[in-house]
Design an enzyme around this catalytic site. Structure first.
Site, PDB file in Angstrom:
ATOM      1  CB  VAL A  98      -1.188  -0.030   1.165  1.00 25.49           C
ATOM      2  CG1 VAL A  98      -1.630   1.536   1.265  1.00 25.49           C
ATOM      3  CG2 VAL A  98      -2.033  -1.157   1.166  1.00 25.49           C
ATOM      4  CB  CYS A 125      -7.471  -7.464   2.001  1.00 26.06           C
ATOM      5  SG  CYS A 125      -6.267  -6.270   1.558  1.00 26.06           S
ATOM      6  CE  LYS A 178      -4.602  -7.259   6.939  1.00 27.55           C
ATOM      7  NZ  LYS A 178      -5.412  -6.303   7.374  1.00 27.55           N
ATOM      8  CG  LEU A 218      -4.667   0.424  -3.495  1.00 30.16           C
ATOM      9  CD1 LEU A 218      -3.312   0.689  -3.151  1.00 30.16           C
ATOM     10  CD2 LEU A 218      -5.229   1.459  -4.748  1.00 30.16           C
ATOM     11  CB  ILE A 257     -21.818 -13.666  -7.606  1.00 30.01           C
ATOM     12  CG1 ILE A 257     -21.975 -13.191  -9.230  1.00 30.01           C
ATOM     13  CG2 ILE A 257     -22.244 -12.649  -6.755  1.00 30.01           C
ATOM     14  CD1 ILE A 257     -23.641 -12.981  -9.567  1.00 30.01           C
ATOM     15  NE  ARG A 265       0.436 -10.749   1.757  1.00 31.06           N
ATOM     16  CZ  ARG A 265       0.598  -9.439   2.052  1.00 31.06           C
ATOM     17  NH1 ARG A 265       0.808  -8.814   3.134  1.00 31.06           N
ATOM     18  NH2 ARG A 265       0.379  -8.719   0.736  1.00 31.06           N
ATOM     19  CE  LYS A 283      -6.445  -9.839  -7.913  1.00 32.05           C
ATOM     20  NZ  LYS A 283      -7.217  -8.577  -7.637  1.00 32.05           N
TER      21      LYS A 283
END
Length: 453
Positions: free
Chosen positions: A11, A266, A269, A156, A256, A334, A327
């Site tokens: 970030v 993100c 966590k 982000l 979906i 992670r 992704k």
């Protein structure tokens, strides 16, 4: 404007580079001396498309610089962004030790009035704690400069972070002081010329908005995955259902897509942190617990499907994996679904041949023993890893995997069996090519049998 960004992680680095892109003078503070040296030389420690090019350009122009010394970083800053990590603690709550340590350091270092902005994802009330810590430090030093504290959560997406920052769909500013909020509005004005989507709200509301947004998106993913499990029992194709409900504007098409679970830094966590916050307030977070439980289960489905296919007989099996990062567009591992599958396969003695365009280096650091033993083989070629494989598993839907030469793939595999963990392939077409196709919440197609033990 003169900006200091504290933290050169994902970030912080993206924010620093993008603020410099708009003509601001930015200095980024990072404790890791090796990382500072690398960044100052134009070396980006993370994979994010477009980031390295922009960083080098603004290093050359002098708009961007890096330092290990916080006092130097904040000496002339009008706005100071805190962009350090908030990992999960043992109880699931956000670990604020890094954020609060920065607040203490600012209290001991600031010499001029400025705005301090939490860019990190933090629980409600963190901004107040940061302000208290800074002001305590200022008072101890007899320093009278005024420090305003605000929240500016980031939204982000890894793999498209530069575009998300430069063309945001919204910017949230949480600040209880109108003058400070106006300064931040001016900072973001160049990013919002084509559409005014800056939302000003209270400090606490901004802090909570980031958690609520991520928890809601995670809920959509877990919901469609649960529907996929039911579809699998009822001989219904979840892809047809997805199109049916996604055409409803109240639902929409985003998040979906049934698959093998979400990961990253993100969603997991933040869902855990929100569960812990609810517990602390005496609220039973039933929906959030279900979201977390469904995602944990979803990450095991590919291994369960492989076990069923091989009838639990693993001796001599070779499984190829396409995709390792959580992704596409990142090398971030992670909480990646691939790790759950990989660990399970290695535990039962399967030889794994894995491919990812950018994440193999990061994976190699974690699995050196399996690589040394020959049980894990890594490559950046999707065709190399399918050679002699008894099954191919698509885990991460990189563009390189979307339209491969499946005739070539079939010829290289020992058995043409494909498990589609992201439902990106045409099942009927693969069946015509001679594959046995298995997706998530989709009827199996094709009739290939596993090879004899």
């Amino acid at each position: 404007m003169r900006i200091c960004v504290i933290g050169a992680g994902y970030v912080g680095l993206v924010s620093a580079v993008c603020f410099a892109e708009m003509g601001n003078r930015v200095i980024c503070v990072e404790q890791d001396a090796a990382r500072v040296a690398g960044l100052a030389d134009g070396q980006v420690p993370i994979y994010e498309p477009g980031l390295e090019t922009m960083l080098r350009a603004h290093l050359a122009s002098g708009q961007l610089s890096f330092t290990e010394h916080l006092a130097l970083g904040v000496a002339q800053a009008e706005i100071v962004f805190i962009a350090v990590g908030t990992p999960s603690g043992e109880d699931g709550s956000a670990d604020l030790s890094h954020v609060l340590a920065v607040a203490d350091a600012l209290g001991a270092s600031l010499q001029r009035s400025c705005i301090v902005v939490d860019k990190s994802t933090v629980p409600v009330g963190t901004g107040e704690r940061v302000a208290q810590r800074i002001n305590n430090g200022l008072r101890k030093r007899g320093q009278s400069c005024k420090v305003s504290v605000a929240s500016n959560p980031e939204f982000l997406k890894e793999g498209s972070a530069i575009d998300d920052f430069m063309r945001p769909d919204r910017v949230i500013i949480g600040c209880d002081e109108p003058e400070a909020a106006e300064v931040l509005r001016r900072l973001y004005a160049p990013f919002l010329r084509n559409h005014e989507r800056l939302l000003c709200m209270s400090l606490r509301a901004a802090e909570f908005s980031k958690y609520a947004a991520n928890a809601f998106l995670a809920t959509k993913i877990s919901f469609i995955n649960e529907m996929a499990s039911l579809c699998a029992r009822l001989d219904v194709d979840i892809e047809e259902v997805r199109r049916g409900i996604g055409s409803d504007k109240r639902i929409g098409t985003h998040f979906i897509y049934a698959g093998c679970g979400y990961g990253g830094s993100c969603f997991p966590k933040d869902v855990r942190a929100l569960i812990r916050t609810a517990e602390q307030e005496g609220i039973e977070p039933g929906i959030l617990r279900a979201v977390e439980a469904r995602n944990a289960l979803q990450k095991t489905l590919l291994f369960q499907a492989l076990r069923e296919h091989f009838s639990g007989y693993w001796q001599g099996r070779v499984v190829a994996l396409w995709g390792l990062a959580f992704k596409p567009g990142t090398d971030d591992l992670r909480e990646a679904p691939s790790l759950v599958l990989l660990n399970a396969l290695l535990a039962v003695g399967v030889t794994v041949q894995a491919c990812d365009p950018v994440a193999t280096t990061a994976l190699a650091e974690r699995y050196s023993q399996a690589i040394d033993s020959g049980q894990l083989r890594l490559s950046t070629s999707p065709y190399t890893v399918v050679e002699g494989a008894d099954a191919l598993v698509l885990v991460t839907e990189w563009k390189q995997f979307r339209q491969p030469d499946f005739v070539r793939v079939r010829g290289l595999m020992r058995m043409p069996v494909l498990f589609d963990g992201r439902n990106i392939y045409d099942a009927a077409h693969l069946a015509e090519l001679g594959f046995l196709y298995r997706g998530i919440g989709r009827p199996a197609q094709g009739h290939c049998k596993a090879s004899a033990a």
